[in-house]
Write a protein that holds these residues in place. Structure first.
Motif, short mmCIF file in Angstrom:
data_model
loop_
_atom_site.label_atom_id
_atom_site.label_comp_id
_atom_site.label_asym_id
_atom_site.label_seq_id
_atom_site.Cartn_x
_atom_site.Cartn_y
_atom_site.Cartn_z
N ASN A 102 0.82 -1.20 0.00
CA ASN A 102 0.00 0.00 0.00
C ASN A 102 0.86 1.26 0.00
OD1 ASN A 102 -3.18 0.01 0.36
ND2 ASN A 102 -2.43 -1.88 1.32
N ILE A 103 1.90 1.27 0.83
CA ILE A 103 2.75 2.46 0.94
C ILE A 103 3.44 2.76 -0.39
CG2 ILE A 103 4.82 3.40 2.06
CD1 ILE A 103 3.98 1.83 4.57
N SER A 104 3.83 1.74 -1.11
CA SER A 104 4.63 1.92 -2.33
C SER A 104 3.83 2.44 -3.52
CB SER A 104 5.29 0.60 -2.71
OG SER A 104 4.34 -0.33 -3.18
N LEU A 105 2.51 2.42 -3.44
CA LEU A 105 1.68 2.70 -4.61
C LEU A 105 1.99 4.03 -5.31
CD1 LEU A 105 -1.79 1.29 -3.50
CD2 LEU A 105 -0.28 0.39 -5.28
N PRO A 106 2.15 5.17 -4.58
CA PRO A 106 2.44 6.42 -5.29
C PRO A 106 3.70 6.38 -6.13
CG PRO A 106 1.74 6.88 -3.05
CD PRO A 106 1.95 5.40 -3.13
N CYS A 107 4.72 5.67 -5.67
CA CYS A 107 5.98 5.60 -6.43
C CYS A 107 5.88 4.64 -7.60
CB CYS A 107 7.13 5.19 -5.51
SG CYS A 107 7.56 6.46 -4.31
N ARG A 108 4.87 3.81 -7.60
CA ARG A 108 4.66 2.90 -8.74
C ARG A 108 3.84 3.57 -9.84
NH1 ARG A 108 6.72 -1.86 -7.26
NH2 ARG A 108 6.75 -2.42 -5.05
N THR A 109 3.17 4.66 -9.50
CA THR A 109 2.35 5.37 -10.49
C THR A 109 2.91 6.73 -10.88
OG1 THR A 109 0.95 6.28 -8.72
CG2 THR A 109 0.23 4.22 -9.72
N SER A 110 3.86 7.26 -10.10
CA SER A 110 4.45 8.57 -10.39
C SER A 110 5.96 8.47 -10.54
CB SER A 110 4.12 9.57 -9.27
OG SER A 110 4.90 10.75 -9.40
N LYS A 111 6.45 8.83 -11.70
CA LYS A 111 7.90 8.83 -11.94
C LYS A 111 8.59 9.86 -11.05
CE LYS A 111 11.31 9.31 -15.67
NZ LYS A 111 11.49 9.60 -17.12
N VAL A 112 7.94 11.02 -10.86
CA VAL A 112 8.51 12.08 -10.03
C VAL A 112 8.69 11.60 -8.59
CG1 VAL A 112 8.10 14.37 -9.03
CG2 VAL A 112 7.63 13.96 -11.45
N ARG A 113 7.66 10.98 -8.04
CA ARG A 113 7.75 10.50 -6.65
C ARG A 113 8.83 9.42 -6.53
NH1 ARG A 113 2.47 11.64 -4.19
NH2 ARG A 113 2.96 10.33 -2.39
N LYS A 114 8.93 8.55 -7.51
CA LYS A 114 9.94 7.49 -7.47
C LYS A 114 11.34 8.09 -7.52
CE LYS A 114 11.27 3.09 -9.54
NZ LYS A 114 10.96 2.09 -10.61
N GLU A 115 11.54 9.11 -8.37
CA GLU A 115 12.86 9.74 -8.50
C GLU A 115 13.24 10.54 -7.26
OE1 GLU A 115 12.52 11.95 -12.11
OE2 GLU A 115 13.05 10.22 -13.38
N ASN A 116 12.24 10.93 -6.45
CA ASN A 116 12.52 11.68 -5.23
C ASN A 116 13.07 10.82 -4.10
OD1 ASN A 116 11.71 14.15 -6.25
ND2 ASN A 116 9.65 14.07 -5.36
N LEU A 117 13.01 9.52 -4.25
CA LEU A 117 13.50 8.64 -3.20
C LEU A 117 15.02 8.79 -3.06
CD1 LEU A 117 11.50 5.40 -4.06
CD2 LEU A 117 11.01 7.02 -2.22
N ASN A 118 15.49 8.93 -1.83
CA ASN A 118 16.93 9.03 -1.59
C ASN A 118 17.62 7.69 -1.77
OD1 ASN A 118 16.93 11.76 -0.98
ND2 ASN A 118 16.50 11.40 1.20
N ASP A 119 16.90 6.64 -1.49
CA ASP A 119 17.45 5.30 -1.52
C ASP A 119 16.47 4.41 -2.26
OD1 ASP A 119 19.07 3.13 -0.96
OD2 ASP A 119 19.39 3.70 1.13
#
Length: 229
Positions: A102-119
């Motif tokens: 559930n937590i991972s869903l935004p990063c699976r649908t948004s490239k911007v959110r995924k790229e914002n991850l530090n790790d």
């Protein structure tokens, strides 16, 4: 810097009186704003406009410097997914998925959110779960969690990928006072570390003590909004 700026905004549904009539409203980057008003004052309608779900008939709504009222519905949806984390009153979790899924869903649908991850995504999920005291439940399905635990999962999902704005729509309505205070403290601590702007909506004025600024919607909204909220 104004991260939210409304100007001459008017909104009404297809039938009925105007729900929102706001000359101007500004929210600065990193502000933690408590927005309140009675049922029918237009709170939920305003949140839907801020997040691009609804589009006003008149006026401009600038989020991060972009007038989202000029975007198509699909572009508004994309913008919301990239820059806004939304905590719903009923959480809107997917019951058959685990906490981590559930937590991972935004990063699976948004490239911007995924790229914002530090790790890695797994590392960020672990960090959020630790901060929100969910570690003992990490492999459970959300349907097996208490309401308070589900609420924290919804917060982690909203926070992952460092959105610029967190919008929370009455997220504490089903919690008792002690759990509510602890929840808000956890949310604001996490947002403070990232200088995330928070717009927290509730009818419970007692919660205003946690926030930088209190906005009573009726002081900005010239419309009655008697039947829509």
């Amino acid at each position: 810097m104004d991260i939210v700026k409304l100007d001459k905004l008017k909104f009404s549904y297809q039938t009925g009186d105007p729900v929102l009539d706001i000359d101007s409203m500004e929210i600065k980057k990193g502000e933690r704003v408590f927005l309140h008003g009675p049922s029918g004052s237009g709170k939920s309608t305003l949140l839907n406009i801020l997040s691009g779900v609804l589009s006003p008939q008149e006026g401009s709504i600038r989020i991060l410097g972009k007038d989202i009222n000029n975007l198509s519905q699909s572009k508004r949806d994309e913008f919301r997914g990239d820059y806004i984390g939304f905590i719903f009153q009923r959480f809107n979790l997917i019951n058959y998925l685990s906490i981590a899924e559930n937590i991972s869903l935004p990063c699976r649908t948004s490239k911007v959110r995924k790229e914002n991850l530090n790790d890695s995504m797994e590392s960020e999920i672990t960090r959020l779960v630790d901060h929100l005291n969910l570690k003992p439940y990490i492999n459970k399905k959300v349907s097996k969690l208490s309401v308070g635990q589900q609420q924290r999962v919804a917060v982690a999902r909203a926070l992952i990928g460092k959105p610029e704005i967190i919008i929370a729509d009455e997220p504490t309505s089903s919690l008792d006072d002690d759990v509510t205070d602890k929840f808000i403290e956890l949310l604001l601590r996490e947002c403070n570390e990232k200088q995330t702007t928070v717009i927290f909506v509730s009818h419970d004025k007692r919660l205003a003590k946690h926030f930088d600024r209190e906005i009573e919607l009726k002081t900005f909204n010239k419309a009655s909004g008697e039947s829509h909220d």
